[in-house]
Design an enzyme around this catalytic site. Structure first.
Site, PDB file in Angstrom:
ATOM      1  N   ASN A   1       0.872  -1.174   0.000  1.00 43.24           N
ATOM      2  CA  ASN A   1       0.000   0.000   0.000  1.00 43.24           C
ATOM      3  C   ASN A   1       0.912   1.229   0.000  1.00 43.24           C
ATOM      4  OD1 ASN A   1      -1.795   2.060   0.457  1.00 43.24           O
ATOM      5  ND2 ASN A   1      -2.360   1.410   2.539  1.00 43.24           N
TER       6      ASN A   1
ATOM      7  N   LYS B   1       0.168   4.263  -0.254  1.00 46.20           N
ATOM      8  CA  LYS B   1      -0.446   5.461   0.349  1.00 46.20           C
ATOM      9  C   LYS B   1      -0.214   6.673  -0.579  1.00 46.20           C
ATOM     10  CE  LYS B   1      -0.139   3.153   4.748  1.00 46.20           C
ATOM     11  NZ  LYS B   1       0.004   3.176   6.198  1.00 46.20           N
TER      12      LYS B   1
ATOM     13  N   HIS C   1      -9.343   1.272   5.172  1.00 52.63           N
ATOM     14  CA  HIS C   1      -8.058   1.434   5.852  1.00 52.63           C
ATOM     15  C   HIS C   1      -8.232   2.387   7.032  1.00 52.63           C
ATOM     16  CE1 HIS C   1      -3.922   2.539   6.675  1.00 52.63           C
ATOM     17  NE2 HIS C   1      -3.564   1.440   6.040  1.00 52.63           N
TER      18      HIS C   1
ATOM     19  N   GLU D   1      -6.531   4.756   8.064  1.00 51.53           N
ATOM     20  CA  GLU D   1      -6.292   6.181   7.762  1.00 51.53           C
ATOM     21  C   GLU D   1      -7.532   6.807   7.125  1.00 51.53           C
ATOM     22  OE1 GLU D   1      -2.666   5.496   5.634  1.00 51.53           O
ATOM     23  OE2 GLU D   1      -1.695   4.953   7.517  1.00 51.53           O
TER      24      GLU D   1
ATOM     25  N   GLU E   1      -5.181  -4.869  10.749  1.00 47.98           N
ATOM     26  CA  GLU E   1      -4.136  -3.878  10.975  1.00 47.98           C
ATOM     27  C   GLU E   1      -4.390  -3.163  12.299  1.00 47.98           C
ATOM     28  OE1 GLU E   1      -2.267  -2.714   6.892  1.00 47.98           O
ATOM     29  OE2 GLU E   1      -3.691  -1.215   7.573  1.00 47.98           O
TER      30      GLU E   1
ATOM     31  N   GLY F   1       2.959   2.226  10.786  1.00 52.93           N
ATOM     32  CA  GLY F   1       3.926   3.295  10.597  1.00 52.93           C
ATOM     33  C   GLY F   1       4.676   3.679  11.863  1.00 52.93           C
TER      34      GLY F   1
ATOM     35  N   SER G   1       3.794  -2.231  10.241  1.00 51.80           N
ATOM     36  CA  SER G   1       5.255  -2.283  10.387  1.00 51.80           C
ATOM     37  C   SER G   1       5.858  -3.634  10.003  1.00 51.80           C
ATOM     38  CB  SER G   1       5.665  -1.893  11.814  1.00 51.80           C
ATOM     39  OG  SER G   1       5.269  -0.545  12.082  1.00 51.80           O
TER      40      SER G   1
ATOM     41  N   GLY H   1       2.972  -1.118   4.281  1.00 56.82           N
ATOM     42  CA  GLY H   1       3.008   0.305   3.977  1.00 56.82           C
ATOM     43  C   GLY H   1       4.425   0.758   3.671  1.00 56.82           C
TER      44      GLY H   1
END
Ligand SMILES: O=C[C@H](O)COP(=O)(O)O
Length: 255
Positions: free
Chosen positions: A10, A12, A96, A98, A168, A174, A214, A235
């Site tokens: 991903n 992003k 997701h 985010e 996730e 991250g 991560s 990510g």
């Protein structure tokens, strides 16, 4: 039941078209021969069609990072499932954290999007996961159950069997903090149990459930060795060919 793991990158909001093409060229070369796992990349919308073109003739799939639930209409700034199919996507990341955190994505909208994506013959990668506060409050299972049940509402067993769910934990995204192999396995096994309760053992045995948060070459093999973890949604480490293909190779060698 053996499930083919899927490693999806991903990206992003990273990569211009030129940067995207350079990255997939490197991934294409480095991932050649890694047949035991399915590989997908999810570039930003602007790079989707060029990346699809660059990967034509390979087994690497392309996914989008979001979608609207309508096929067309007056929804300024949105992209529809029809457009993603037209661009050559196979997968679409939906829900997701985010998007939930910054753009007001709700469980209801996740479910609309999942259904809309299936209607166009695309495959959802539906994300679920708890925040740090929720984990510390001991409500991880409650949160994950609510998100999973709402996101999967009114699907068929065959649809669920064919889709991908990504667990996730938000606190691991991250941050460099990874869920332990055991914690990730425990929640993913719990999600598989929810699917079994809703859609039966056959769907639960076939649905692929990834871990995300991560993931790196150093921790991928341990996570993927767990019986219910069927790949990773990556990510930061998917933005460089060396780390992304390092994860792919770690997973291939743990199979
Ligand atoms: O979609 C990917 C996840 O948000 C994980 O991101 P990360 O690998 O940078 O922690």
């Amino acid at each position: 039941m053996s499930r083919r793991p899927i490693i999806a990158g991903n990206w992003k909001m990273h990569k211009t078209i030129a940067e995207a093409l350079a990255l997939v060229q490197e991934i294409k070369e480095a991932a050649a021969g890694c047949d035991g796992v399915e590989v997908a990349v999810c570039p930003p919308f602007t790079a989707l069609a060029p990346v699809v073109e660059a990967l034509r003739g390979t087994d690497i799939a392309v996914g989008a990072q979001n979608v609207h639930w309508e096929d067309k209409g007056a929804y300024t700034g949105e992209i529809s499932p029809v457009m993603l199919r037209d661009a050559g996507c196979r997968y679409v990341i939906i829900g997701h954290s985010e998007r939930r955190q910054y753009f007001g994505e709700t469980d209801e909208n996740v479910n609309r999007k999942v259904k809309a994506v299936f209607a166009q013959g695309l495959t959802p990668i539906m994300c679920v996961g708890e925040t740090l506060a929720e984990r510390e409050a001991g409500v991880t299972e409650k949160v994950v159950r609510t998100q999973t049940e709402a996101g999967l509402a009114a699907l068929t067993g065959e649809q669920v069997a064919g889709m991908v769910i990504a667990y996730e934990p938000v606190w691991a995204i991250g941050t460099g903090k990874t869920a332990s192999d055991e914690d990730a396995q425990q929640v993913i096994s719990f999600i598989r149990g929810i699917v079994a309760g809703l859609y039966g053992d056959s769907a639960a045995g076939r649905v692929r459930i990834q871990y995300g948060g991560s993931v790196k070459p150093e921790n991928a093999a341990g996570l993927m060795a767990k019986p219910d973890i069927d790949g990773a949604l990556v990510g930061g480490a998917s933005l460089e060919a060396a780390s992304f293909t390092g994860i792919i190779r770690a997973v291939v060698s743990s199979e």
